[in-house]
Structures are given as structure tokens and as C-alpha cells.
Design a protein around this motif. Structure first.
Motif, short mmCIF file in Angstrom:
data_model
loop_
_atom_site.label_atom_id
_atom_site.label_comp_id
_atom_site.label_asym_id
_atom_site.label_seq_id
_atom_site.Cartn_x
_atom_site.Cartn_y
_atom_site.Cartn_z
N TRP A 21 -11.18 22.19 -6.27
CA TRP A 21 -12.15 21.64 -7.25
C TRP A 21 -11.60 21.77 -8.66
O TRP A 21 -11.64 20.83 -9.46
N LEU A 22 -11.03 22.94 -8.98
CA LEU A 22 -10.44 23.18 -10.30
C LEU A 22 -9.25 22.24 -10.56
O LEU A 22 -9.11 21.69 -11.66
N GLU B 1 -6.03 12.88 1.81
CA GLU B 1 -7.36 12.34 1.49
C GLU B 1 -7.88 12.90 0.16
O GLU B 1 -8.43 12.17 -0.65
N GLU B 2 -7.69 14.22 -0.06
CA GLU B 2 -8.13 14.82 -1.31
C GLU B 2 -7.35 14.24 -2.50
O GLU B 2 -7.92 14.01 -3.57
N THR B 3 -6.05 14.01 -2.29
CA THR B 3 -5.22 13.43 -3.35
C THR B 3 -5.71 12.03 -3.68
O THR B 3 -5.84 11.65 -4.85
N ALA B 4 -5.99 11.25 -2.62
CA ALA B 4 -6.47 9.87 -2.82
C ALA B 4 -7.78 9.88 -3.61
O ALA B 4 -7.95 9.10 -4.56
N GLU B 5 -8.68 10.77 -3.23
CA GLU B 5 -9.98 10.84 -3.88
C GLU B 5 -9.84 11.27 -5.34
O GLU B 5 -10.46 10.70 -6.24
N ALA B 6 -8.98 12.26 -5.57
CA ALA B 6 -8.81 12.78 -6.94
C ALA B 6 -8.23 11.71 -7.87
O ALA B 6 -8.53 11.70 -9.06
N LEU C 171 -7.16 6.48 -5.52
CA LEU C 171 -6.21 5.63 -4.80
C LEU C 171 -6.60 5.56 -3.33
O LEU C 171 -7.32 6.43 -2.84
N SER C 172 -6.08 4.55 -2.63
CA SER C 172 -6.29 4.50 -1.18
C SER C 172 -5.33 5.48 -0.51
O SER C 172 -4.31 5.88 -1.10
N VAL C 173 -5.63 5.85 0.73
CA VAL C 173 -4.73 6.74 1.47
C VAL C 173 -3.34 6.12 1.65
O VAL C 173 -2.33 6.78 1.40
#
Lengths: 79, 212
Positions: B90-91, B174-179, B182-184
Motif C-alpha cells: 500500500w505504501l 497484477e498489483e504492478t498493473a493496478e498501481a 496498465l494492463s497485465v
């Protein structure tokens, strides 16, 4: 399997995110192709070197500024 | 190499993983108003968050500001953290947002994370040389740190930031995409190019026989 396919699938292979059949085909190719084996191995080492590296200590002035800003905010919340 | 099968990437447990059991207790205490618990969390993650903001912004002043704002925002919004992910994840997401804002302000026309990425023939490595075992051990810690900072700084932002989140901070794809919004598949293609480019650049330092 062509060497280019190894490159295309490299990230999923290293992340162990491939289905077993494709993974087995890649490993069969790696058993025969020295160049691909080296690319896969050095790419794996690249990730390990970065993810195992220690962050440098925070410069003292940076750390002081951070903690002063936090203390100021925390004091305000407490007041 | 005696076998074609490689072991999984050997990731050393990060300090944040070693102590993750008490992370939720610290977060709960901080949410209940225990300021020293929050300060413990800051002390635990400040070095990693500064490396993150430094690697994204490539500017010391922006990196300091982004780190500071990230911790302040985390404190401000602590009550809204529900514990669905780890506190550190989260941080990291807060810090990435702050760092990206700084980067976009400084380089408004350069930073587009979602532009098309070429996945053509140029991805096939040109230099194929063995590194031998434990190549990083040939360098002192400070020297290695300087090399890694330089080579990651030479990557274009879309690749640098995805690599930073996925392989250094160890967020999931998935977390990287959301952050990053971007798409997966976009994360995967950027990650592949980043890894290949870094491998190629590090080759000059780590190839077997490199005179160290």
C-alpha cells in the motif's frame, strides 16, 4: 521451438507462470541450445542481483528532513 | 550448467518479509493512535521508499519530496487502509503516485507509461556470454550499488518503473498493473524488455573473465 520463442516466454518462464507443457518444451530447448541457456541464466541472475541488493543508507540530511516533517504533522494531529 | 532446468529466481527474504508478522500489529497500533508504532514503520521502510522514489524520479530533490509526501499521506489515510494487501505494498503504491507526479511535472512530454512497446526482433540478445557463479560478489557493496543505480537509471521510464515495482519491490504483475494503470500484458511486455536490457547492460560488468 525457436530461440525467439524462448525470449518471448522468458518472463513467464522465470516467474514460473507457464503451463507445464510449454515449460517442458522450453526446458528441452534449453538442454540443446547453449546461447538460450546463457541468456535465461544471466537474466535470472540480473533479477536476483537487483532484488537482493540492499538500499543505500538514507543521507543524513534527507532523514532529518523526513523526520522533522513527520514530527510536525504528528504534533498537529495530536493537538 | 549440467541441467537445462533452472532453479526459481532466488530472492533473499526482504527485511519487510522477515518482519511481516509484526507489520500488521504495528499498523493496528498506529491506527489506534500509537505514534511510535508509525515511526517504527517509517524507520523500517524509509531506505527502500527513498530508493524507489529515487529510481523513478532520477532526481534527488524530487525523490526526497516524494518520499516525504508518501509517508505523510500514508499517515493521513491510515484509517482507510483495510489490510487487504500488505501495508508495505500500500505504501509503495502511494510512493509511486507521488514520484510519478514529480517525474511528470519535470518531464511532461517524456513520460507516457502506456505507449506502444515494440516486441520485435530487436529483443533477441546480441551478446551471449556466461557470467559464472555469483557475479555480483566480484564488486564491493558500494560499487555494486552504484552500478545498479546507473544501469536502472539508463532505462526509459516505462521500463524502469515496471522493473522497479515487479522485480525490486516484488509486487505481483497484477498489483504492478493496478498501481500504474496498465494492463497485465502491458506490464509483462515492459518487464521482459527491462529485464533483457538490464541483462545486456550488466554484461559488461559481469561477463566471465571481466577484469576485476
Amino acid at each position: 521451438m525457436k530461440c525467439k520463442t524462448i525470449i518471448t516466454e522468458l518472463a513467464d518462464y522465470l516467474d514460473e507462470a507457464l503451463d507445464p507443457i510449454l515449460r517442458a518444451s522450453i526446458e528441452e530447448h534449453l538442454g540443446k541450445c547453449k546461447d538460450c541457456r546463457i541468456v535465461v541464466d544471466t537474466c535470472k541472475q540480473t533479477i536476483e542481483i537487483f532484488c537482493n541488493s540492499e538500499p543505500a543508507p538514507l543521507p543524513q540530511t534527507t532523514r532529518l528532513r523526513l523526520h522533522e516533517a513527520l514530527a510536525k504533522r504528528l504534533r498537529r494531529v495530536r493537538a | 550448467m549440467s541441467s537445462s532446468k533452472l532453479d526459481p529466481v532466488a530472492r533473499r527474504p526482504l527485511p519487510s518479509q522477515v518482519v511481516k508478522d509484526d507489520e500488521s500489529a504495528l499498523v493496528a497500533a498506529a491506527k489506534a493512535g500509537d505514534i511510535s508504532a508509525f515511526e517504527t514503520l517509517v524507520g523500517r521502510y524509509e531506505r527502500k521508499i527513498f530508493r524507489l522514489t529515487q529510481n523513478i524520479t532520477q532526481n534527488r530533490e524530487d525523490a526526497e519530496d516524494a518520499m516525504q509526501e508518501a509517508f505523510l499521506k500514508a499517515y493521513e489515510h491510515l484509517q482507510s487502509f483495510e489490510g487487504n494487501s500488505r501495508f508495505y505494498t500500500w505504501l509503495v503504491r502511494i510512493a509511486v503516485n507521488q514520484a510519478l507526479m514529480k517525474l511528470r511535472k519535470r518531464r511532461p512530454n517524456v513520460v507516457s507509461l502506456d505507449e506502444e512497446v515494440n516486441t520485435g526482433e530487436d529483443m533477441v540478445p546480441r551478446e551471449v556470454e556466461d557470467w559464472g557463479p555469483s557475479p555480483a560478489d566480484r564488486y564491493a557493496q558500494t560499487e555494486l550499488s552504484e552500478i545498479l543505480t546507473k544501469v536502472i537509471g539508463d532505462l526509459d521510464p516505462p521500463f524502469r518503473i515496471v522493473f522497479q515495482l515487479r522485480d525490486i519491490e516484488e509486487l505481483s504483475t497484477e498489483e504492478t498493473a493496478e498501481a500504474l494503470g496498465l494492463s497485465v500484458p502491458a506490464v509483462k511486455s515492459r518487464l521482459l524488455r527491462a529485464r533483457l536490457k538490464l541483462r545486456q547492460t550488466l554484461n559488461q560488468y559481469f561477463r566471465r573473465g571481466e577484469n576485476k
